[in-house]
Structure formats: structure tokens, C-alpha cells
Write a protein that holds these residues in place. Structure first.
Motif, short mmCIF file in Angstrom:
data_model
loop_
_atom_site.label_atom_id
_atom_site.label_comp_id
_atom_site.label_asym_id
_atom_site.label_seq_id
_atom_site.Cartn_x
_atom_site.Cartn_y
_atom_site.Cartn_z
N TYR A 144 0.83 -1.21 0.00
CA TYR A 144 0.00 0.00 0.00
C TYR A 144 0.87 1.26 0.00
O TYR A 144 0.48 2.29 -0.56
CB TYR A 144 -0.96 0.00 1.19
CG TYR A 144 -1.99 -1.10 1.08
CD1 TYR A 144 -2.84 -1.17 -0.02
CD2 TYR A 144 -2.09 -2.10 2.06
CE1 TYR A 144 -3.77 -2.18 -0.14
CE2 TYR A 144 -3.02 -3.11 1.95
CZ TYR A 144 -3.86 -3.15 0.84
OH TYR A 144 -4.77 -4.16 0.71
N LYS A 168 -3.03 -5.13 -4.74
CA LYS A 168 -2.96 -4.04 -3.75
C LYS A 168 -2.22 -2.83 -4.31
O LYS A 168 -2.66 -1.69 -4.17
CB LYS A 168 -2.25 -4.53 -2.48
CG LYS A 168 -3.01 -5.60 -1.73
CD LYS A 168 -2.17 -6.08 -0.55
CE LYS A 168 -2.82 -7.25 0.17
NZ LYS A 168 -1.90 -7.81 1.19
N PHE A 177 -9.72 -4.14 -0.72
CA PHE A 177 -8.48 -4.36 0.04
C PHE A 177 -8.76 -5.21 1.27
O PHE A 177 -7.99 -6.10 1.62
CB PHE A 177 -7.85 -3.02 0.46
CG PHE A 177 -7.39 -2.17 -0.71
CD1 PHE A 177 -6.88 -2.76 -1.85
CD2 PHE A 177 -7.45 -0.79 -0.65
CE1 PHE A 177 -6.45 -2.00 -2.92
CE2 PHE A 177 -7.03 -0.01 -1.72
CZ PHE A 177 -6.54 -0.61 -2.86
#
Lengths: 173, 189
Positions: free
Chosen positions: A13, B47, B174
Motif C-alpha cells: 500500500y 494491492k 483491500f
């Protein structure tokens, strides 16, 4: 070289947010996003042009990169991909992941891996011309500016990948 | 505002270097790591891809809302429904075979992975094959084009609302892929 242990990968991320900021910067400065397959095409077009100029100019897929430009390699996406190679090299060396090796699953030979990798490369490049962009130029950049085609492409890539992944599990697991 | 070409090319180089570092640090120079996406054991491809897209999407929205970026002046990839669907499926098959995509293959080659060199060779062969077949494919290549419109124009919804909805969907996704990894990871262990 203080240690042979490779540094861990970054949190996906964090990488994603970093890449996102990079894409924003690219749109602000140049009005376009990132790319990859176009660089391969530009490189190939100028290589073929150097060997067989008549042949290169007779194919639209190559002449598009050659006509009306000062030099086909003085192009945004070509220079960007040169950067990707440099960045990858730096990061790989610094992180202890630079190593000459053939990456493959444990149940196939090196030769099998190389043949499958070559064939997959043929399919990917051919497909990327069909879709007018690859994972960088279409999925990442087009997805960010809400191109419907980019989203269709991404969904299709996952459908294509997941529908053969089980059949091809011997390649990797 | 016209930026001199040399500065644009320098910017291209720096952008590429940052792109390459991000891809390498994500683990995408490694075909085995990247392909794990398709076996549910490590979904970092998903991701990274979608967190990058929603970050960029939100940023571009806010910059245009504040008037710092003219959304009508930026490049939006044209939509060709069937070529992009069929090409996407073929690309996905190639993705599982190579474990890489064109951009990550560069990182893989430059971190010494010899299988990625075979991917390079294959891509050049594929581009030559395409150049040869292109005259026969012309009809298919431009079939079902709807132009370079965006999703919010297509669905006729407010730009900001669609941005917000896509971010919410991404957050849910996610959470979901995290759960999937947990379950498959437990099974594998």
C-alpha cells in the motif's frame, strides 16, 4: 557488501500510494501517465530501421514511431523506460536482490521456463498492441483517469489470468 | 505553458527511475512473487495496482477541483470495447506464463533474472508478429470504439461522486483480499 540477506519488500500500500503520487505528477507535468510497451515498440522500430529501413517504413506498427520525429529514441516513454531499468537496477543492488538466475517453479526445467517465458512474452506484446496499452500505459494510467477501456482491460486481464492459473500451476508451484 | 523538450526528457528519466524503484521494492522484479497474485498466496499485485489508481484518481480529482489541473487537457486512453476485452484476456494468459508484464520485465532483467530476458525476446517477436498481421486485423482493431470518454461521462454521474464510490469499492476490495490471503495462507502453512 555487509550482508547477503535481502532487505524485505515494501508494504504494497505504501508502494501504491507512492506510485499514485508519481502518476499525478506525470499528469500535471506532461498531461499523460506512465507507459511501457510503447518503449519496446519504439526501440524495436529504430533497431529495424537501422538494419532494414525499407521494411521498417513499410509496416505501420513501426513507421508510426519513425516518421515525423527527430529521433525515435528521443521519446518520453523510451526515456522513462530507460529510467525504470536504472531504478530497478539501483534498487535491486541496494536491496541485495541482484542475482543472475532463472526464476521458476521447482517442478520445471530451466529450458521449459525460458520457452514458456518467451511464448508468454509474444502473447503479451501482441495483446498490448490490440488493447493499445499494457499494465502501465492502460491499466495504471488509464485507470486513474477513468478510461472505461482501462477498467475493461484490467477486469479481462484478471479473468484471463485466473482462468489459466490452475491449468498452469505446475509452472510455478 | 510549454516546457522545453530537454526538461521533459529529464523528467521522464527521473519518473522512470522512481517507477523502477517502486516496482523493485514491491517485489515485482521477481516473476515468482508477482505470479502469486494468481494463486491467492500474495495479492500484492492487486494491492499496489489499485492503491496507486485510487491515489492518483483522488489526487487528479482534487487538483482539477482546485483548478490546478485541466482535466479536459489530459490524455484519456480511448476505449475499444472488444479489442480491449479480448486483448486483456490474452494479456492475462501471457501474464501467468511470464509472471511479468512489460514494465516489470525491465526491472526483472536489470536485477539479473535471465527468464525475463526470454520475456523481452518474446515481446519483440510479438511486436514483429503484430506488425506483420496488422493489415489483416484493421477491422477488429478499431471495432466497438466509443472514443476517449471517461467513466463519469459514460454513466453520466458527477465526477467527484464516482471518484468517491470507486475509492469505497477499492477499500472494500483491500479488506476482502486481506481475508482471502489469510485463509489461503493458513491452508498453505
Amino acid at each position: 557488501m555487509k550482508t547477503k540477506q535481502a532487505y524485505p519488500y515494501w508494504n504494497p500500500y505504501i508502494v501504491g500510494v507512492g506510485l499514485g503520487i508519481l502518476i499525478i505528477l506525470s499528469f500535471v507535468v506532461t498531461g499523460r501517465g506512465l507507459g511501457a510497451i510503447g518503449a519496446f515498440n519504439g526501440l524495436l522500430a529504430s533497431a529495424i530501421h537501422a538494419i532494414a529501413p525499407d521494411y521498417a517504413m513499410s509496416k505501420a506498427a513501426f513507421s508510426n514511431y519513425l516518421s515525423g520525429v527527430e529521433h525515435p529514441l528521443r521519446d518520453w516513454v523510451v526515456i522513462e523506460i530507460v529510467g525504470v531499468c536504472i531504478g530497478g537496477l539501483i534498487s535491486g543492488v541496494v536491496s541485495g536482490r541482484f542475482k543472475f538466475e532463472v526464476l521458476k517453479g521447482p517442478r520445471i526445467s530451466n529450458v521449459t521456463r525460458l520457452i514458456v517465458a518467451f511464448s508468454g512474452g509474444v502473447l503479451m506484446a501482441f495483446a498490448a498492441k490490440f488493447t493499445r496499452g499494457c499494465t502501465s500505459g492502460l491499466a495504471l494510467s488509464g485507470g486513474s483517469v477513468m478510461s472505461p477501456g482501462a477498467w475493461l482491460f484490467m477486469i479481462s486481464v484478471f479473468i484471463g489470468g485466473y482462468s489459466v492459473a490452475f491449468l498452469m500451476r505446475k509452472l510455478w508451484n | 505553458m510549454e516546457i522545453p523538450e530537454i526538461y521533459l526528457l529529464l523528467f521522464a528519466l527521473l519518473t522512470g527511475i522512481a517507477f523502477g524503484i517502486f516496482l523493485e521494492k514491491a517485489g515485482f522484479g521477481n516473476a515468482r512473487k508477482l505470479v502469486e497474485q494468481f494463486y491467492f498466496t500474495d495479492m500484492r499485485m492487486f494491492k499496489v495496482l489499485f492503491s496507486a489508481i485510487v491515489t492518483a484518481m483522488a489526487g487528479i480529482y482534487w487538483l482539477s477541483y482546485l483548478g490546478w489541473l485541466d482535466i479536459t487537457q489530459i490524455y484519456i486512453n480511448g476505449t475499444y470495447i472488444w479489442p480491449q476485452v479480448i486483448g486483456g484476456v490474452i494479456f492475462g494468459v501471457g501474464f501467468v506464463m511470464t509472471g511479468l508484464c512489460p514494465g516489470t520485465a525491465c526491472v526483472s532483467v536489470f536485477t539479473g533474472k535471465l527468464d525475463a530476458l526470454a520475456v523481452f525476446a518474446g515481446m519483440f517477436a510479438g511486436l514483429i508478429l503484430f506488425a506483420e498481421l496488422e493489415p489483416m486485423l484493421e477491422g477488429i482493431l478499431s471495432y466497438s470504439s466509443i472514443g476517449d470518454i471517461s467513466l463519469y461521462e459514460l454513466f453520466n454521474v458527477e465526477y467527484g461522486i464516482l471518484t468517491f464510490v470507486i475509492i469505497l469499492i477499492a477499500l472494500a476490495a483491500f479488506w476482502f483480499v486481506g481475508k482471502v490471503e489469510e485463509r489461503i495462507g493458513k491452508k498453505a502453512a
